[in-house]
Design an enzyme around this catalytic site. Structure first.
Site, short mmCIF file in Angstrom:
data_model
loop_
_atom_site.label_atom_id
_atom_site.label_comp_id
_atom_site.label_asym_id
_atom_site.label_seq_id
_atom_site.Cartn_x
_atom_site.Cartn_y
_atom_site.Cartn_z
N THR A 70 0.93 -1.38 -0.02
CA THR A 70 0.03 -0.04 0.03
C THR A 70 0.82 1.23 0.06
OG1 THR A 70 -1.79 -1.07 1.30
CG2 THR A 70 -1.61 1.17 1.37
N ASN A 149 -5.07 -9.40 -8.22
CA ASN A 149 -5.19 -10.17 -6.93
C ASN A 149 -6.49 -10.99 -6.87
OD1 ASN A 149 -5.67 -7.18 -6.41
ND2 ASN A 149 -6.29 -7.89 -4.47
N SER A 234 13.10 5.17 11.13
CA SER A 234 14.04 3.88 11.33
C SER A 234 13.46 2.59 10.67
CB SER A 234 14.28 3.89 12.91
OG SER A 234 14.79 4.99 13.42
N CYS A 321 -9.00 -6.75 1.33
CA CYS A 321 -8.61 -5.62 1.66
C CYS A 321 -9.87 -4.72 1.53
CB CYS A 321 -7.54 -4.92 0.92
SG CYS A 321 -6.19 -6.06 0.45
C1 LIG Z 1 -2.54 -5.94 -6.17
C2 LIG Z 1 -2.33 -5.45 -4.57
N1 LIG Z 1 -1.59 -4.20 -4.38
C3 LIG Z 1 -1.54 -3.76 -3.28
C4 LIG Z 1 -2.09 -4.58 -2.15
C5 LIG Z 1 -1.97 -3.85 -0.58
O1 LIG Z 1 -0.97 -4.75 0.09
P1 LIG Z 1 -0.71 -4.44 1.74
O2 LIG Z 1 -2.33 -4.57 2.16
O3 LIG Z 1 0.18 -5.33 2.16
O4 LIG Z 1 -0.15 -3.12 1.85
C6 LIG Z 1 -2.73 -5.71 -2.24
C7 LIG Z 1 -3.12 -6.54 -1.09
O5 LIG Z 1 -3.90 -7.51 -1.40
C8 LIG Z 1 -2.89 -6.29 -3.61
O6 LIG Z 1 -3.51 -7.51 -3.85
#
Ligand SMILES: Cc1ncc(COP(=O)(O)O)c(C=O)c1O
Length: 382
Positions: A70, A149, A234, A321
């Site tokens: 993210t 995803n 850090s 998410c």
């Molecule tokens: C394609 C993609 N990008 C970004 C993210 C964000 O990852 P995170 O929640 O580990 O920051 C995800 C989380 O599933 C994702 O599938």
């Protein structure tokens, strides 16, 4: 138990954990300190940086460690746009991006940038001709994921970079693809690429943005100037070390594992689609080896997931998410599905500990679950 939700969370590889542990206890130094504890931590972070870069053939750029995918996506979209605003304010982002790309793009719109969303076809594949048509002199950035995803569709990223021909920077969110298919920043022609640690069996809470040397960004987290000024704070040394180890292991093992998962995936797809009125979401061929996304008419994905959990099988309805919003997946909507179709979706993502026995169990339980839920559905005509 048969766990089929590897895209939401993966266990940390034992070898990764072992590599991390000393950096939580005896080697606890801060990489910025100018003494031997600091030097040791700095060296460990540097080694991890090289391993992560190597995994994506990233010798032509640098890796900036972040708190996850993210943050890496935020840095890429906001950091690049802010730094390069005087060249132009036009940005193209695909409609099926993760919200960690879409929401920064919306933020930029409020700051006076012009963002256009690249449409996708019924399998979720990005329309490359749209990019070609929309590319202008003031287009500074195009962001397209390597693979989705939720529906597993692999995007034509090389074709996109050919169309761009260096006229705008190309950011690739490779969160879902690293460890599943080949990810090579040179073959893709990426200028920035997002990588997540947990998606390759590293610890959670760490990720990276690979940045080509020529690409200039403004930091979005300001402070003490760590990570070459691009990400202050850090460094999370144990997690970064773990991420590096995970990258090293992935580089050696991903091909064989992808082959194994592809076989399990196809067994699931072939058998699940025998259930009446079930449909595959995403591309039938250009899809991640670990992804099965199927929709069933007349029933809700949540009910399927809860019923499967009671039978010891963990799955998902879509992006973990965004499950808090209870909105239908923006990815499925972009593919042209109706609300009710998007709601009947089951997402199974495979990983390292899945076996043929897990698949047997799933195939034994799922048809009965669908039949029972349909028998209770007022929408189902018997
Ligand atoms: C394609 C993609 N990008 C970004 C993210 C964000 O990852 P995170 O929640 O580990 O920051 C995800 C989380 O599933 C994702 O599938």
């Amino acid at each position: 138990m048969a766990y089929f939700d590897y895209t939401s969370a993966k266990p940390v590889d034992e070898r990764v954990l072992e590599a991390m542990l000393p950096y939580m206890t005896e080697s606890f130094g801060n990489p910025s300190s100018v003494h031997s504890y600091g030097f040791k931590a700095r060296e460990a972070v540097q080694e991890a940086r090289e391993k992560v870069a190597k995994l994506v053939n990233g010798g032509g750029g640098t890796v900036v460690f972040t708190s996850g995918a993210t943050e890496a996506n935020n840095l890429a979209i906001i950091g690049y746009a802010m730094r390069n605003a005087r060249k132009g304010k036009h940005i193209l982002v695909s409609a099926v991006e993760h919200m960690s790309v879409i929401n920064p793009a919306k933020f930029l719109q409020k700051q006076g940038f012009e963002v256009e969303y690249i449409p996708v076809g019924k399998y979720g594949e990005v329309d490359v001709s749209f990019i070609d048509q929309k590319l202008r002199d003031d287009t500074i950035l195009v962001s397209v994921q390597h693979a989705n995803n939720e529906i597993g569709t692999i995007q034509p990223v090389e074709e996109i970079s050919e169309v761009l021909a260096g006229k705008a920077a190309l950011h690739i969110d490779a969160t879902a693809s690293v460890g599943q298919i080949e990810v090579d920043v040179e073959k893709i022609g990426a200028d920035m690429l997002t990588i997540s640690s947990n998606d390759i069996y590293g610890p959670k809470g760490v990720g990276a943005l690979w940045i080509r040397k020529e690409a200039k960004l403004q930091p979005v987290i300001l402070g003490g100037g760590q990570e070459n000024g691009l990400r202050s704070g850090s460094e999370n040394v144990p997690s970064i070390v773990g991420f590096g180890k995970a990258a090293e292991i992935t580089a050696m093992e991903w091909r064989e594992e992808a082959e194994r998962l592809r076989r399990l995936r196809d067994r699931i797809i072939d058998n699940v689609l025998k259930i009446e009125e079930s449909y595959l979401n995403g591309h039938p061929e250009k899809r991640l080896p670990n992804n099965v996304n199927v929709r069933f008419s007349y029933i809700e994905g949540e009910s399927i997931v809860l019923s499967l959990d009671m039978a010891g099988i963990q799955a998902s309805t879509g992006s973990a998410c965004s499950s808090k919003t209870l909105q239908p997946s923006h990815v499925l909507m972009a593919c042209g599905l109706k609300h009710e179709e998007a709601h009947g979706t089951l997402l199974l993502t495979l990983g390292r500990y899945n076996t043929d026995e897990d698949v047997d169990r799933l195939l034994e339980v799922l048809p009965g679950v669908i039949e029972r839920l349909r028998s209770m559905s007022p929408l189902y005509r018997r």
